[in-house]
Each structure stands twice: as structure tokens, then as C-alpha cells.
Design a protein around this motif. Structure first.
Motif, mmCIF file in Angstrom:
data_model
loop_
_atom_site.group_PDB
_atom_site.id
_atom_site.type_symbol
_atom_site.label_atom_id
_atom_site.label_comp_id
_atom_site.label_asym_id
_atom_site.label_seq_id
_atom_site.Cartn_x
_atom_site.Cartn_y
_atom_site.Cartn_z
ATOM 1 N N LEU A 23 4.254 -6.970 -4.856
ATOM 2 C CA LEU A 23 3.048 -6.245 -4.452
ATOM 3 C C LEU A 23 2.684 -6.479 -2.992
ATOM 4 O O LEU A 23 1.653 -6.014 -2.534
ATOM 5 N N ASP A 53 11.238 -1.025 -10.476
ATOM 6 C CA ASP A 53 11.261 -0.874 -9.023
ATOM 7 C C ASP A 53 12.672 -0.521 -8.582
ATOM 8 O O ASP A 53 13.647 -1.181 -8.978
ATOM 9 N N THR A 81 5.474 2.799 -3.110
ATOM 10 C CA THR A 81 4.459 1.757 -3.214
ATOM 11 C C THR A 81 4.047 1.333 -1.811
ATOM 12 O O THR A 81 4.570 1.827 -0.814
ATOM 13 N N ASP A 82 3.108 0.395 -1.745
ATOM 14 C CA ASP A 82 2.707 -0.140 -0.443
ATOM 15 C C ASP A 82 3.829 -0.948 0.203
ATOM 16 O O ASP A 82 3.808 -1.194 1.407
ATOM 17 N N ARG A 88 8.549 2.982 -7.314
ATOM 18 C CA ARG A 88 8.183 2.401 -8.613
ATOM 19 C C ARG A 88 7.981 3.509 -9.619
ATOM 20 O O ARG A 88 7.342 4.525 -9.322
ATOM 21 N N TRP A 238 0.510 1.507 -9.292
ATOM 22 C CA TRP A 238 0.593 1.900 -7.880
ATOM 23 C C TRP A 238 -0.716 1.671 -7.125
ATOM 24 O O TRP A 238 -0.720 1.669 -5.906
ATOM 25 N N GLY A 313 -0.604 -2.440 -13.831
ATOM 26 C CA GLY A 313 0.086 -2.973 -12.671
ATOM 27 C C GLY A 313 0.429 -4.442 -12.794
ATOM 28 O O GLY A 313 -0.058 -5.151 -13.680
#
Length: 738
Positions: A23, A53, A81-82, A88, A238, A313
Motif C-alpha cells: 500500500l 496484484d 493503485t497508488d 490490482r 483501491w 482492502g
């Protein structure tokens, strides 16, 4: 035939891929194209879907990536994703058992095989326990939908009120009930005037409204709760929301009894945790009072967490908490199934039930000697032989949590750990074991409850037992200390006896089954301080209960420390905190511990804050070194061994057993019957190695006739505690299946 398979799972991230590193806002682009399972180990997916992922080798690879499930294009479910270079996706529609997920991008490809299991289990705990009584209605979920006790998932909302708490507020929450200070929230009506606000650990101030989800997973009733306002977006794999701080606290319940039932849920709702933004989770099969099987507990926790991850998440980290039997689950899950818990906060802790059984069951053996003796035994002598704060502690063990037959003397049977009968009243009587009426019925001792691990003895039909007291010299320290005469010491050990397979007292000593000894040690039924346990932070926090008297004695924390030191050379990952005991009549005094203004509540909240800091620092530490070294060097400076006075004063000093420190003076540490017999503080020896009786081992040597009698009592020899126990080993194999 019993078969277990050791699965050392293949992950580049920490096991199960469920830690915070996925994350982080950025990630170095890898030269490899990879697929990683986030929600569970790939061999242990449940429910027909898995969170994946896709790790890409370049920024442009995402435009060309195609992802397949069993040959069908599922690329559309993947989103950025970030983290740079990661897509993802929640891949649904898995076939039963084996499935192939494959990614192709820029002339490269990668594969991931996943094995899908039903949401009712089992995954790695072995064949389902039968019979199994559904309790969905008692858990406010309505009638069961099938024989696996499934029920519809129910989502409700509650809110925290600004009204003052009632004087009789209790922390105990059962299904259908609400924690003190909370009321039902109806989003279709005007907002309540007494709705409070709260500020999370990340500094977000929100309305104090809690979403509560209750359903069934792995035949258990689970509950998940976190701050969320109806009508607003929920967190997803997400996205985050302002109410949830990204952390998950998983609660484990106490006691220890055989299963054969779904059990009643101990609620996950808790004001101290929810108000700070933590998500909380719990399950009825993570309550040892419903099923004292740590493998089923680990499997259930894995599946509930898997559901949480797929819906909301990946948690930044997952913290275990819970006392008594709940502490045993945390220690054994951390040891045997690493990655599920990132840090643990056991309270009123015990290391495990398997090694605890021996000193606990000694109490009934000793009581029989005392109550049938020709001469009197003083309270001091009984205390010295038992090792506890007082003999009353042994009496508490003989009755703790189990129905006592008033027609029998207290010592007539062993504690409920060993008793094949009675089972819980909800188990149909015609299915439960009775030595006369139903010798083939289900047996409700702790070993038969874990028959998938121990197997069955073909001669008896019972699970073989690792329980043993051959060679144990009861009262050895009291005799050498001058508290017992030679005649008392000899009489005690001559008449102490042991147990049969039904948990009834017999005249002969109990001899462990060699295979059961090997199994208990090799599979991790004993907390050895090894496996994954050495690599996570531990904050052991307990109210001092020795003098109550109570079974949750302080020596257990020291025993766990000894096991950690033995396994890894130090206990740098464990912090011990002792708090004032409850004052007044029980159980009301115990409830007062949970008053927000009590020393216990204040310091438990502070310990949680420091655990969070500790885990965040570990996650951010990208320098070289083992996991254990990172745990040690990232421990907050203010997080040290300490005890607290009744007024909240902190005494910070290393806790060392048997030393004259201020904490040991304020809260004296005692022992148990095995330590009082010369056994090690760690208490992890199930069966001792033996040595020949030698008169030189006694402070007061025996005369010729007494020595001959002693050798008759111990024809095979006495315990040699300078050597490891028979079959004793530090756990190395993890993620074992049965």
C-alpha cells in the motif's frame, strides 16, 4: 492414517502478501512481471475470488497487459493503485480447487496457480468436526441455511451517544447487544441529537457512527466493525475512507473447551478501538471457549481476514488482542501461521494449552493426596508444593469454567482439559461420549478435540496424549527447603498417581504417548518461541491476578519470555506490562478494569498506540537485517518493561524472575506444581528425560530405607531438567496442513 503437509508458501513479500508494503504510495519498478495474491496464500483461497496484484516491469507495461483466469480475459477488473507499477484486481468466478491466473505484457508472461476452497472450509485444519451444532439464531442471524451453519450476512449501524454511561455499564457484548454508550442508528430518520464525534489516530474528526457486519465464514459467526456513515462510499482495495485508519485489530476470546458447535460470538465492537478509527474483527471460532483448537482458530482468522481484504482492502497491519485463551491463540497463530498477525497484545496470557495442561491437572492429583492423608497438611505446605500464590489457586483451577458435580469430592476428576465427558449441553446427549451408555460418542477433552492433529490410537479409539508425570518429584523444592519431612515427600510422590484416557484419577502415573509427544512439539501445539513468533512485536499486558486468587498468574509471562530467549537467544521483541489487580467482589471488580478512566484502560490504550508506532517503524525500515533485528531496533524508546501502581505511577525496570526489583516486590511472581518440582521456568517440557535416583541431589539425604523406598517410587528414575524434554524442539515448519 493421519497426514500433514508442510507448505512453505512462495512469496516475495512477507507471507500471504497481506502486509503494508503493497500500500505504499510508490514502489521501485521490478524487472520481473509478477502476480501476487493479497487476500490469502494462493494455495488457500476461499469463496471463489481472490485479490491479486499484477507487478509490472515498466510504466508503459500496463497499457499492454492482458490478464487471464483459466484462459478467459479478466483484465477489466484490474485498476491502477497508488503504488507505481501495480495493477490490482478482484478476480471472481474461480473454479473449485486449481485455477490458473496468467498475465502477458511486452512479450513477457507470469503465472500464478491458486487453489479455491469453499467459504465453509476446511482449508488446512483437516476434516470438519462432526457433529456440529448450528447456533445462527442465538447469534441473531436467523435459521441456518445449510448443514454448514451458513446464514445471510447482516449489516447494521450504531452510534456513540453523548449521554453519560450508566453506572452498571459492562464491557461484555453479546450478539444483539450494544457496547456501553452506543445506540442503534437508523439512517432513514433525523440524525440523533446525542450523536458524538470522534478523532481517529490519523487526526480525522468524523461522526461516531459504526458499520457492523455479521455473517458466517468457515462455519463460524464473524463480525467486522469500523467507522462509516451510511450512504458514503465504503473503503475498497483501491481506496481509503476518512473513518478507517487503515489498521485492523483482530480479537480472540478466552476459556478452553471442546467444540462440536458454532458457538456464541464475542463481539468485535469496542469503544477504545473504534473511536480511534481501527477496524475490528472477531469470530465465534476464535473463542477458545467455543472450540479449543488453535488450528481451526488460525484457519478461521485467515478466512475472515481474507474476506475483509477482498471487501475493504489490505490493512496497513493487523494486531491481535485478547486475554487468557485468547492469548494462547495469538501466540500459536503467530508461531505457526506467520503473516496473519503483524503484532500481538496478549493479556492475562498463557503460552499454550498443551504445556499448561500438566501443571493445571497436577492440582487434582495433589488434592487427592491432601484430602486422603492420614496426617494434616498445612496451608503453607500445600502452597509450597503447588507453587502458586496460595493453594486456593489450585482450587480455582479444579473448578474453573466447568460444572462441578456436588456429589463428588473436588479431586474426583481432572480439570476439564482432560475430561472426555461432559460435553457442552448443546451437543445432543445421544451423540456425546459416555463410558457405559455411549462408548463410541464424541469425546470432549482437548486432545480428542484436536484429533486431526493427533490422530487416533487404533487400540483405544482416543487421540493419543502428550500428558506425562513420570519422574516428576512433586514438592522437591519444598522438601529441600525444609517445609516437608522425608515421610511427607515420599508419601506425596507415592500416592500422587495420574489420569486415564477419560480424565479420571488413577493410582499409576500418566505416561505420554511417544507419537503424541513428537506431534505436539513438531506441529507447534507447544509455544516454543520459534516459527514466526520471534519476528513480531509482543506487548504482554496483564492485571495482577495472583492474589485474587485467580488462575491467570503472572509467572506465565515470564515463562513465555524464557521460551523466546531459548529459541532466539533473547526476548527483544517482548515487552511486559503489569497493571493493578481488580478491587472488590468479582465479576463487578473485573468490569471496573474496563472503565475508560482506570489504569488498565489508560495503559492498554497507550500500549496500542505504541504498538502502532512500532509496526509503522518496522514497515518503513528498508535497511539490511533479519526481521527479528528490525523488530528489536525499531521498538519505541518509551516501550519498556514496567508495572503500574494503583494511582497510575509507572515503575520502569526490566522484569527478571526471582529478583528483588520494585515490580517484583509490588507484584510478586510465583510458580506452579512443575516448577515447584524442580522444573524450568519456561514450562515447555511435556515429558522429562530421566536420571538415576541419587542421594546427593537432596539437601537432606535419605536414610537407607527411605532411599530404597524412593527408588521403588521412581523405578525408571527421576526428572533430569538439565536436559531438554523428550521430543522437545523449537518449531521450524510453518503453515502446516492436516
Amino acid at each position: 492414517m493421519r497426514l500433514f503437509v508442510c507448505r512453505l508458501l512462495r512469496f516475495d513479500l512477507p507471507i500471504a502478501g497481506i502486509l503494508a508494503s503493497t500500500l505504499l504510495p510508490s514502489i521501485a519498478l521490478t524487472q520481473k512481471l509478477e502476480l501476487r495474491a493479497l487476500s490469502s496464500p494462493p494455495e488457500m483461497v476461499t469463496g471463489g475470488d481472490v485479490l491479486i496484484d499484477a507487478v509490472l516491469p515498466s510504466k508503459g507495461a500496463a497499457k499492454h497487459a492482458i490478464i487471464y483466469l483459466n484462459g478467459t480475459d479478466v483484465t477489466s477488473v484490474f485498476r491502477p493503485t497508488d503504488a507505481v507499477g501495480i495493477l490490482r484486481g478482484l478476480v471472481t468466478g474461480l473454479h473449485p480447487e486449481r485455477n490458473l491466473i496468467e498475465i502477458k505484457a511486452q512479450r513477457r508472461s507470469a503465472k500464478l496457480w491458486v487453489i479455491n476452497h469453499p467459504p465453509t472450509g476446511p482449508v488446512f485444519s483437516g476434516p470438519h468436526q462432526k457433529p456440529f451444532v448450528c447456533q445462527t439464531e442465538e447469534n441473531k442471524l436467523g435459521p441456518a441455511l445449510d448443514t454448514d451453519c451458513s446464514a445471510k450476512t447482516i449489516v447494521t449501524y450504531i452510534y456513540h451517544s453523548t449521554d453519560p454511561l450508566p453506572a452498571n455499564a459492562t464491557p461484555v457484548v453479546r450478539p444483539g447487544g450494544l457496547p456501553a454508550g452506543f445506540k442503534p442508528f437508523d439512517p432513514t430518520t433525523p440524525r440523533p441529537k446525542d450523536l458524538s464525534r470522534t478523532t481517529t489516530s490519523l487526526g480525522q474528526t468524523v461522526d461516531y457512527i459504526v458499520r457492523v457486519e455479521r455473517g458466517t465464514i468457515n462455519r463460524a459467526v464473524y463480525e467486522i466493525a469500523f467507522l462509516h456513515e451510511p450512504g458514503q462510499p465504503l473503503p475498497t482495495p483501491w481506496t481509503r475512507t476518512s473513518g478507517w485508519n487503515g489498521r485492523l485489530i483482530y480479537s480472540f476470546g478466552g476459556d478452553c473447551k471442546a467444540g462440536y458447535r458454532q458457538g456464541i460470538l464475542a463481539s468485535a465492537m469496542n469503544d477504545m478501538k473504534l473511536s480511534q478509527g481501527y477496524a475490528t474483527a472477531a469470530s465465534s471460532l476464535n473463542v477458545f471457549g467455543n472450540n479449543c483448537d488453535d488450528v481451526i482458530s488460525a484457519e478461521t482468522m485467515m478466512m475472515v481476514k481474507e474476506h475483509f481484504i477482498k471487501e475493504f482492502g489490505v490493512p496497513v497491519h493487523t494486531i491481535g488482542e485478547g486475554g487468557s485463551g485468547g492469548s494462547m491463540q495469538q501466540y500459536l497463530i503467530a508461531q505457526n501461521y506467520p503473516g496473519l498477525l503483524n503484532g500481538i497484545m496478549p493479556s492475562a496470557s498463557f503460552p499454550d494449552v498443551t504445556s499448561l495442561a500438566a501443571p493445571v491437572e497436577d492440582c487434582s492429583l495433589l488434592a487427592r493426596v491432601f484430602m486422603t492423608a492420614k496426617g494434616p497438611w498445612t496451608e503453607d505446605q500445600k502452597k509450597g508444593i503447588s507453587g502458586f500464590y496460595s493453594w486456593a489457586s489450585c482450587e480455582r483451577w479444579m473448578t474453573a469454567g466447568y460444572a462441578v458435580d456436588p456429589t463428588k469430592p473436588m479431586h474426583a476428576d481432572g480439570h476439564g482439559f482432560l475430561q472426555a465427558t461432559p460435553c457442552d449441553p448443546i451437543v445432543p446427549a445421544n451423540l456425546a461420549y459416555d463410558p457405559i451408555k455411549n462408548p463410541h460418542g464424541v469425546r470432549c477433552d482437548i486432545y480428542d478435540n484436536e484429533v486431526n492433529v493427533y490422530g487416533r490410537d487404533p487400540k483405544t479409539g482416543c487421540a493419543p496424549r502428550p500428558l506425562d508425570n513420570v519422574g516428576v518429584q512433586y514438592g522437591l523444592l519444598a522438601f529441600n527447603g525444609g517445609m516437608l519431612t522425608a515421610e511427607q515427600f515420599l508419601d506425596l510422590n507415592e500416592r500422587v498417581g495420574g489420569y486415564d484416557n477419560d480424565g479420571r484419577l488413577v493410582s499409576s502415573r500418566t505416561m505420554a504417548d511417544p507419537e503424541a509427544l513428537r506431534t505436539a512439539s513438531e506441529t507447534g501445539r507447544v509455544n516454543s518461541g520459534g516459527g514466526g513468533l520471534r519476528d513480531i512485536p509482543i506487548i504482554d499486558i496483564r492485571p495482577y491476578m495472583d492474589a485474587v486468587p485467580d488462575i491467570h498468574d503472572e509467572v506465565r509471562s515470564f515463562a513465555i519470555r524464557e521460551r523466546l530467549k531459548s529459541a532466539q537467544g533473547n526476548a527483544n521483541n517482548q515487552v511486559m506490562i503489569t497493571l493493578p489487580p481488580p478491587v472488590g467482589p468479582m465479576p463487578a471488580a473485573l468490569y471496573k478494569l474496563f472503565d475508560p478512566k482506570s489504569v488498565y484502560s489508560i495503559q492498554t490504550k497507550e500500549a496500542l498506540r505504541l504498538m502502532d508506532v512500532w509496526l509503522d517503524r518496522i514497515a518503513a525500515d528498508k535497511s539490511a537485517g533479519s526481521a527479528a533485528s528490525k523488530v528489536a531496533r525499531n521498538k519505541p524508546a518509551e516501550l519498556v518493561d514496567a508495572c503500574f501502581t494503583e494511582t497510575g505511577g509507572k515503575i520502569a525496570e526490566p522484569r527478571v524472575y526471582g529478583t528483588p526489583g520494585r515490580c517484583n516486590q509490588l507484584y510478586p511472581v510465583h510458580s506452579d506444581p512443575r516448577i515447584a518440582s524442580g522444573g524450568p521456568l519456561a514450562g515447555s517440557i511435556l515429558k522429562c528425560q530421566l536420571k538415576t535416583v541419587d542421594n546427593k541431589d537432596y539437601v537432606r539425604p535419605f536414610d537407607t530405607s527411605q532411599l530404597a523406598r524412593l527408588k521403588t517410587i521412581f523405578p525408571q528414575g527421576v526428572c533430569d531438567y538439565s536436559k531438554p524434554g523428550v521430543g522437545q524442539q523449537v518449531v521450524s515448519k510453518v503453515w502446516q496442513s492436516y
